[in-house]
Design a protein around this motif. Structure first.
Motif, PDB file in Angstrom:
ATOM      1  N   MET A 188       6.422 -52.488 -60.287  1.00 25.34           N
ATOM      2  CA  MET A 188       7.233 -51.360 -59.807  1.00 25.34           C
ATOM      3  C   MET A 188       8.383 -51.879 -58.941  1.00 25.34           C
ATOM      4  SD  MET A 188       5.845 -47.757 -58.273  1.00 25.34           S
ATOM      5  CE  MET A 188       4.615 -48.575 -57.293  1.00 25.34           C
ATOM      6  N   ASP A 189       9.517 -51.212 -59.045  1.00 24.02           N
ATOM      7  CA  ASP A 189      10.682 -51.596 -58.263  1.00 24.02           C
ATOM      8  C   ASP A 189      10.353 -51.523 -56.781  1.00 24.02           C
ATOM      9  OD1 ASP A 189      13.995 -50.157 -57.820  1.00 24.02           O
ATOM     10  OD2 ASP A 189      13.180 -52.135 -57.330  1.00 24.02           O
ATOM     11  N   GLU A 190      10.733 -52.584 -56.023  1.00 17.63           N
ATOM     12  CA  GLU A 190      10.272 -52.608 -54.640  1.00 17.63           C
ATOM     13  C   GLU A 190      10.979 -51.586 -53.764  1.00 17.63           C
ATOM     14  OE1 GLU A 190      11.722 -56.343 -52.337  1.00 17.63           O
ATOM     15  OE2 GLU A 190      11.518 -56.931 -54.421  1.00 17.63           O
ATOM     16  N   VAL A 191      12.215 -51.214 -54.149  1.00 14.18           N
ATOM     17  CA  VAL A 191      12.893 -50.145 -53.401  1.00 14.18           C
ATOM     18  C   VAL A 191      12.104 -48.846 -53.510  1.00 14.18           C
ATOM     19  CG1 VAL A 191      14.940 -48.674 -53.357  1.00 14.18           C
ATOM     20  CG2 VAL A 191      15.196 -51.151 -53.488  1.00 14.18           C
ATOM     21  N   VAL A 192      11.560 -48.588 -54.705  1.00 13.37           N
ATOM     22  CA  VAL A 192      10.733 -47.391 -54.906  1.00 13.37           C
ATOM     23  C   VAL A 192       9.503 -47.447 -54.002  1.00 13.37           C
ATOM     24  CG1 VAL A 192       9.372 -46.067 -56.566  1.00 13.37           C
ATOM     25  CG2 VAL A 192      11.548 -47.087 -57.256  1.00 13.37           C
ATOM     26  N   VAL A 193       8.902 -48.667 -53.911  1.00 15.58           N
ATOM     27  CA  VAL A 193       7.715 -48.825 -53.062  1.00 15.58           C
ATOM     28  C   VAL A 193       8.054 -48.507 -51.604  1.00 15.58           C
ATOM     29  CG1 VAL A 193       6.004 -50.463 -52.181  1.00 15.58           C
ATOM     30  CG2 VAL A 193       6.689 -50.546 -54.579  1.00 15.58           C
ATOM     31  N   TYR A 194       9.168 -49.072 -51.100  1.00 15.81           N
ATOM     32  CA  TYR A 194       9.555 -48.826 -49.707  1.00 15.81           C
ATOM     33  C   TYR A 194       9.845 -47.342 -49.483  1.00 15.81           C
ATOM     34  CZ  TYR A 194       9.976 -53.867 -49.107  1.00 15.81           C
ATOM     35  OH  TYR A 194       9.725 -55.207 -49.037  1.00 15.81           O
ATOM     36  N   ARG A 195      10.535 -46.721 -50.478  1.00 18.55           N
ATOM     37  CA  ARG A 195      10.901 -45.317 -50.332  1.00 18.55           C
ATOM     38  C   ARG A 195       9.653 -44.452 -50.260  1.00 18.55           C
ATOM     39  NH1 ARG A 195      15.563 -43.167 -54.220  1.00 18.55           N
ATOM     40  NH2 ARG A 195      16.440 -45.072 -53.337  1.00 18.55           N
ATOM     41  N   ARG A 196       8.709 -44.745 -51.195  1.00 21.56           N
ATOM     42  CA  ARG A 196       7.467 -43.985 -51.204  1.00 21.56           C
ATOM     43  C   ARG A 196       6.680 -44.219 -49.905  1.00 21.56           C
ATOM     44  NH1 ARG A 196       4.256 -44.399 -56.740  1.00 21.56           N
ATOM     45  NH2 ARG A 196       6.273 -43.645 -57.434  1.00 21.56           N
ATOM     46  N   SER A 197       6.671 -45.488 -49.451  1.00 20.05           N
ATOM     47  CA  SER A 197       5.960 -45.799 -48.201  1.00 20.05           C
ATOM     48  C   SER A 197       6.574 -45.050 -47.038  1.00 20.05           C
ATOM     49  CB  SER A 197       6.020 -47.298 -47.921  1.00 20.05           C
ATOM     50  OG  SER A 197       5.521 -48.020 -49.012  1.00 20.05           O
ATOM     51  N   ALA A 198       7.932 -45.053 -46.973  1.00 20.98           N
ATOM     52  CA  ALA A 198       8.606 -44.369 -45.871  1.00 20.98           C
ATOM     53  C   ALA A 198       8.254 -42.893 -45.892  1.00 20.98           C
ATOM     54  CB  ALA A 198      10.115 -44.564 -45.967  1.00 20.98           C
ATOM     55  N   SER A 199       8.222 -42.322 -47.085  1.00 23.53           N
ATOM     56  CA  SER A 199       7.890 -40.912 -47.231  1.00 23.53           C
ATOM     57  C   SER A 199       6.473 -40.631 -46.737  1.00 23.53           C
ATOM     58  CB  SER A 199       8.059 -40.522 -48.704  1.00 23.53           C
ATOM     59  OG  SER A 199       7.585 -39.230 -48.926  1.00 23.53           O
ATOM     60  N   ARG A 200       5.522 -41.495 -47.131  1.00 24.29           N
ATOM     61  CA  ARG A 200       4.128 -41.311 -46.694  1.00 24.29           C
ATOM     62  C   ARG A 200       3.987 -41.499 -45.196  1.00 24.29           C
ATOM     63  NH1 ARG A 200       1.471 -44.664 -51.610  1.00 24.29           N
ATOM     64  NH2 ARG A 200       1.600 -43.013 -53.168  1.00 24.29           N
ATOM     65  N   LEU A 201       4.720 -42.477 -44.660  1.00 18.77           N
ATOM     66  CA  LEU A 201       4.655 -42.711 -43.213  1.00 18.77           C
ATOM     67  C   LEU A 201       5.205 -41.509 -42.453  1.00 18.77           C
ATOM     68  CD1 LEU A 201       5.779 -46.433 -43.256  1.00 18.77           C
ATOM     69  CD2 LEU A 201       3.605 -45.614 -42.341  1.00 18.77           C
ATOM     70  N   THR A 202       6.244 -40.859 -43.012  1.00 18.18           N
ATOM     71  CA  THR A 202       6.794 -39.665 -42.367  1.00 18.18           C
ATOM     72  C   THR A 202       5.754 -38.557 -42.341  1.00 18.18           C
ATOM     73  OG1 THR A 202       8.973 -40.259 -43.217  1.00 18.18           O
ATOM     74  CG2 THR A 202       8.705 -38.026 -42.406  1.00 18.18           C
ATOM     75  N   ILE A 203       5.042 -38.389 -43.464  1.00 13.18           N
ATOM     76  CA  ILE A 203       3.975 -37.381 -43.496  1.00 13.18           C
ATOM     77  C   ILE A 203       2.894 -37.737 -42.473  1.00 13.18           C
ATOM     78  CG2 ILE A 203       2.149 -36.373 -44.934  1.00 13.18           C
ATOM     79  CD1 ILE A 203       4.070 -36.842 -47.355  1.00 13.18           C
ATOM     80  N   GLY A 204       2.548 -39.039 -42.404  1.00  8.82           N
ATOM     81  CA  GLY A 204       1.570 -39.493 -41.410  1.00  8.82           C
ATOM     82  C   GLY A 204       2.016 -39.174 -39.989  1.00  8.82           C
ATOM     83  N   ALA A 205       3.310 -39.371 -39.717  1.00 10.93           N
ATOM     84  CA  ALA A 205       3.838 -39.075 -38.383  1.00 10.93           C
ATOM     85  C   ALA A 205       3.635 -37.595 -38.064  1.00 10.93           C
ATOM     86  CB  ALA A 205       5.316 -39.440 -38.302  1.00 10.93           C
ATOM     87  N   HIS A 206       3.948 -36.729 -39.022  1.00  8.40           N
ATOM     88  CA  HIS A 206       3.763 -35.289 -38.797  1.00  8.40           C
ATOM     89  C   HIS A 206       2.304 -34.964 -38.520  1.00  8.40           C
ATOM     90  CE1 HIS A 206       7.746 -35.220 -39.956  1.00  8.40           C
ATOM     91  NE2 HIS A 206       7.735 -34.442 -41.002  1.00  8.40           N
ATOM     92  N   LEU A 207       1.409 -35.556 -39.346  1.00 11.15           N
ATOM     93  CA  LEU A 207      -0.018 -35.267 -39.183  1.00 11.15           C
ATOM     94  C   LEU A 207      -0.498 -35.650 -37.790  1.00 11.15           C
ATOM     95  CD1 LEU A 207      -1.642 -36.321 -42.587  1.00 11.15           C
ATOM     96  CD2 LEU A 207      -1.365 -34.022 -41.639  1.00 11.15           C
ATOM     97  N   PHE A 208      -0.164 -36.885 -37.358  1.00  8.31           N
ATOM     98  CA  PHE A 208      -0.641 -37.327 -36.046  1.00  8.31           C
ATOM     99  C   PHE A 208       0.019 -36.539 -34.917  1.00  8.31           C
ATOM    100  CE2 PHE A 208      -1.999 -41.196 -38.388  1.00  8.31           C
ATOM    101  CZ  PHE A 208      -3.319 -41.132 -38.041  1.00  8.31           C
ATOM    102  N   GLY A 209       1.290 -36.170 -35.102  1.00  6.67           N
ATOM    103  CA  GLY A 209       1.974 -35.367 -34.088  1.00  6.67           C
ATOM    104  C   GLY A 209       1.312 -34.013 -33.915  1.00  6.67           C
ATOM    105  N   VAL A 210       1.044 -33.342 -35.043  1.00  7.68           N
ATOM    106  CA  VAL A 210       0.414 -32.014 -34.988  1.00  7.68           C
ATOM    107  C   VAL A 210      -1.012 -32.125 -34.449  1.00  7.68           C
ATOM    108  CG1 VAL A 210      -0.420 -30.094 -36.404  1.00  7.68           C
ATOM    109  CG2 VAL A 210       1.869 -31.026 -36.794  1.00  7.68           C
TER     110      VAL A 210
END
Lengths: 232, 232
Positions: free
Chosen positions: A1-23
């Motif tokens: 898989m293209d590594e830019v896609v991996v980073y983008r997907r990771s960043a997206s998941r980390l953002t969701i994680g940030a919301h979860l822990f914040g809430v």
């Protein structure tokens, strides 16, 4: 898989994680303050209720909103605000959201700081003696200056593009340091309160510890989501 | 002036700043533990002296060495080790220094953690009840895992260059999060100690506060020096 896609997907998941822990941190803190500590009220005659305004506004207002306002690059179509994901906004709109969220966070932080000074007055305690107070106020003042500098650099009067892009690494790096400083201030505050209340082994102590861990993870996930987004 | 030169010079100054705040924190902590708190000794019958091994080794050993071991890119000819600046080393030597400094830091950290468990035994206190202990042990374990992962990725058996460079953003970002986690652990530890000792308004309280601020600034300057070096 293209590594830019991996980073983008990771960043997206980390953002969701940030919301979860914040809430989650907000929920745990509300349980703590409402169930164990008698509620949150600025104009109360009960010092404990006045004090509770402080942790509530400093995290649920100030740190949470500031964290939400840290936006990964626009082209990722993800943003520290979840709503943004479905409605990808233009760069200028994103900047405005970034600026306004920080401004609201700072305003709520001012009320939160006023609350603890009012609490000290009520119980006849001195202000600004603890490591928590030193770190907290230092962070708040520098973050205010960073907001002003950011406003004059990126909103108005907006110097040349060259100057703006030269300033960006400083703006980003200082912003990240301030995020971690704010988290450190929150954790020392919880630590001080937990120690003063002498809660060793109580359920309330574990509740405070989980709240602290969620605040720490919120800060880390916000940082990591922005960092990984830079590689995407 | 060329902006790469500006970033390079800034990174270099930030590295010097990191060293200054790190050394200052060590000096302040030694004054605190030796002058106010009766000295540092692992095998003592005096629980206070056994306890003092903990803050001493966790900051002056663990965090300080780990911070020193975070090296800006080799081509900048500056390094988290001051000595390195005069003798610019090859990339492999730098990696080895990075790895070994972390290993020594972790080894000293293990002794520092053992000291506080021994202290708890001596005074009959429970382990792992405070927010400080939760953050501290979590940080230490994850940092150990990060070291192992880093070793297997970059030292031996060393997978392909592609894998190594894909892992690098994670290695760097997690490393930075762990640096700030370690700083947060140190600050909550100082906050807990200061509150337990009930030092409001004493000179010792201000000494602890300045120590904490220096530890925080050490962490921030290490982070910023690495971040700015990436733009140079």
């Amino acid at each position: 898989m293209d590594e830019v896609v991996v980073y983008r997907r990771s960043a997206s998941r980390l953002t969701i994680g940030a919301h979860l822990f914040g809430v989650l941190a907000i929920v745990l803190m509300l349980i703590w303050l409402l169930h164990y500590r008698g509620g949150i009220e600025y104009d109360s005659d009960n010092p404990a209720r006045v004090f509770n305004v402080h942790p509530f506004l400093m995290f649920c207002g100030f740190i949470f909103l500031v964290g939400q306002g840290i936006t990964p690059p626009e082209y990722l179509k993800l943003n520290a605000m979840m709503a943004y994901k479905s409605v990808p906004a233009a760069k200028e709109a994103q900047k405005a959201v970034h600026m306004v969220l920080h401004l609201i966070g700072i305003a709520l932080g001012i009320v939160g700081i006023a609350a603890v000074f009012r609490f000290h007055d009520m119980i006849g305690a001195e202000d600004m003696f603890s490591l928590h107070s030193w770190i907290g106020l230092t962070t708040f003042i520098i973050l205010g200056l960073q907001w002003l500098l950011g406003f004059f650099t990126y909103m108005f009067p907006k110097p040349s593009l060259g100057t703006r892009s030269r300033m960006m690494p400083w703006h980003v790096s200082f912003g990240r340091a301030l995020l971690y400083m704010a988290v450190a201030a929150a954790l020392t505050g919880l630590m001080q309160r937990e120690t003063l209340l002498n809660l060793r082994g109580h359920a309330e102590s574990r509740l405070i510890n989980f709240t602290g861990l969620c605040i720490l993870l919120f800060g880390i996930f916000v940082d990591l989501s922005v960092a990984l987004a830079h590689h995407a």
